[in-house]
Structure formats: structure tokens, C-alpha cells
Enzyme design. Structure first.
Site, PDB file in Angstrom:
ATOM      1  N   HIS A  66      75.318  97.875  63.178  1.00  0.00           N
ATOM      2  CA  HIS A  66      75.212  98.368  64.747  1.00  0.00           C
ATOM      3  C   HIS A  66      75.363  99.835  64.271  1.00  0.00           C
ATOM      4  CE1 HIS A  66      76.126  94.870  67.537  1.00  0.00           C
ATOM      5  NE2 HIS A  66      75.170  94.210  66.398  1.00  0.00           N
ATOM      6  N   GLU A  68      76.789 102.268  65.928  1.00  0.00           N
ATOM      7  CA  GLU A  68      78.261 102.487  65.938  1.00  0.00           C
ATOM      8  C   GLU A  68      79.010 102.298  64.826  1.00  0.00           C
ATOM      9  OE1 GLU A  68      77.136 100.666  70.010  1.00  0.00           O
ATOM     10  OE2 GLU A  68      76.618 100.377  68.069  1.00  0.00           O
ATOM     11  N   CYS A  96      78.683  97.039  72.328  1.00  0.00           N
ATOM     12  CA  CYS A  96      79.068  95.572  72.410  1.00  0.00           C
ATOM     13  C   CYS A  96      80.680  95.448  72.067  1.00  0.00           C
ATOM     14  CB  CYS A  96      78.321  94.847  71.390  1.00  0.00           C
ATOM     15  SG  CYS A  96      78.976  94.793  69.681  1.00  0.00           S
ATOM     16  N   CYS A  99      81.720  96.465  68.647  1.00  0.00           N
ATOM     17  CA  CYS A  99      81.884  97.968  68.415  1.00  0.00           C
ATOM     18  C   CYS A  99      82.838  98.490  69.272  1.00  0.00           C
ATOM     19  CB  CYS A  99      80.365  98.831  68.800  1.00  0.00           C
ATOM     20  SG  CYS A  99      79.140  98.063  67.598  1.00  0.00           S
TER      21      CYS A  99
END
Length: 175
Positions: A66, A68, A96, A99
Site C-alpha cells: 500500500h 502508506e 486501512c 496501514c
């Protein structure tokens, strides 16, 4: 994928939340063009970008790639320390749960996100992980910076993807 959104180019004279969110948004545009869910993230310390990434799940085949996570990894390498207390993470979509947990483990000082995610958000959407009282770190969270742009690019991406899926489903099967 064909991305209908141009990158943003704000003046560097005002390096505020909107400026850094525009850099995260530009990462999201890159993700869209690469066929990834258009989420971008930028890690900033003392007004300088020390990490910038977009989702790369499809490209890498890694479900943890991801934006992040990738930006935080870059930031820890730049600083030579996993503790990112003085770092602000700008991300176009609410992180999410994975993260959100990473921001806590990295002790990120502040998280700024654009659009909330009521289905999978980990910072107030579906869950509010930073609000768990027993955690040893609680990042400051600011929501809604660049929200409209982030929402539009996500909606356009998924609309385009659904259209592509429908076209592929309607093709006659090869014999």
C-alpha cells in the site's frame, strides 16, 4: 489505465497541508495510470518529503504494498530509524487497518488523509485504531484535506474498471 486526471502543481511557496496532499494526489494519479487503486502517500519531516509512493499491489503481487507502507519504509530508510515521531504522513484515502497499525508501530506524529473509507478505514471509518486506549502511541489525525479530488479519482478508477469488466464479460467465448 487511461487516467482522465492531470497532476496538480501547487506553488512551493506555501508548503502547507494542501501542498503536501497535492503531492500525494500526484502519486495517486501515477497509481491510476499503472492500473493500481489510486491511493498516494507522502511522508514529510520538517517540510521536506522523505518518502513518496502509490499503491503497488498489482505490480508487486504483494498485498501489503500500500502507498502508506511504501512511503513509511522510504522514510525509515532516509532517517535510519523506525521511529517517525516528527513525520506527517499525507495519504489520499483513509488508511486501512494494516496501514493505521503501521503508523502506530512507526510512531508517526500525524496522519492527514483526504477521503474517508467507511468500509475499510482504520482511522475512524470502519474502525478507529488510533483511539484504542491501550496503545502506546496515538498519532494526531486530520481528515478531509483534498477530499473531493481523492473521491473523484477513486470513483473514476472503479467506474472505469467496472466498465472494463463488463466489456470483458460480454465478449463471446473463444472456441
Amino acid at each position: 489505465m487511461d487516467c482522465p486526471f492531470p497532476k496538480q502543481h501547487l506553488s512551493q511557496l506555501h508548503r502547507d497541508d494542501a501542498f503536501f496532499m497535492s503531492l500525494a494526489y500526484n502519486q495517486a494519479v501515477d497509481a491510476f495510470r499503472a492500473g493500481e487503486v489510486p491511493v498516494g502517500a507522502v511522508a514529510v519531516r520538517e517540510g521536506e518529503v522523505i518518502g513518496a509512493a502509490h499503491n503497488a499491489v498489482v505490480e508487486t503481487g504483494d498485498p501489503t504494498a500500500h502507498a502508506e507502507m511504501l512511503a513509511l519504509t522510504q522514510a525509515t530508510r532516509v532517517l535510519g530509524d523506525y521511529r517517525l515521531n516528527a513525520v506527517t504522513l499525507f495519504v489520499t484515502k483513509e488508511p486501512c487497518p494494516m496501514c493505521a497499525g503501521a503508523t502506530i508501530m512507526a510512531r508517526v506524529g500525524r496522519v492527514v488523509y483526504g477521503v474517508g473509507d467507511p468500509k475499510m478505514g482504520g482511522m475512524g471509518g470502519a474502525l478507529d485504531i488510533p483511539a484504542v486506549a491501550t496503545l502506546n502511541h496515538h498519532p494526531e489525525v486530520t481528515a478531509g484535506i483534498g477530499e473531493e479530488e481523492a473521491r473523484r479519482i477513486l470513483q473514476a478508477f472503479f467506474s472505469q474498471r467496472r466498465g472494463q469488466d463488463r466489456r470483458e464479460a460480454s465478449r463471446p467465448a473463444e472456441s
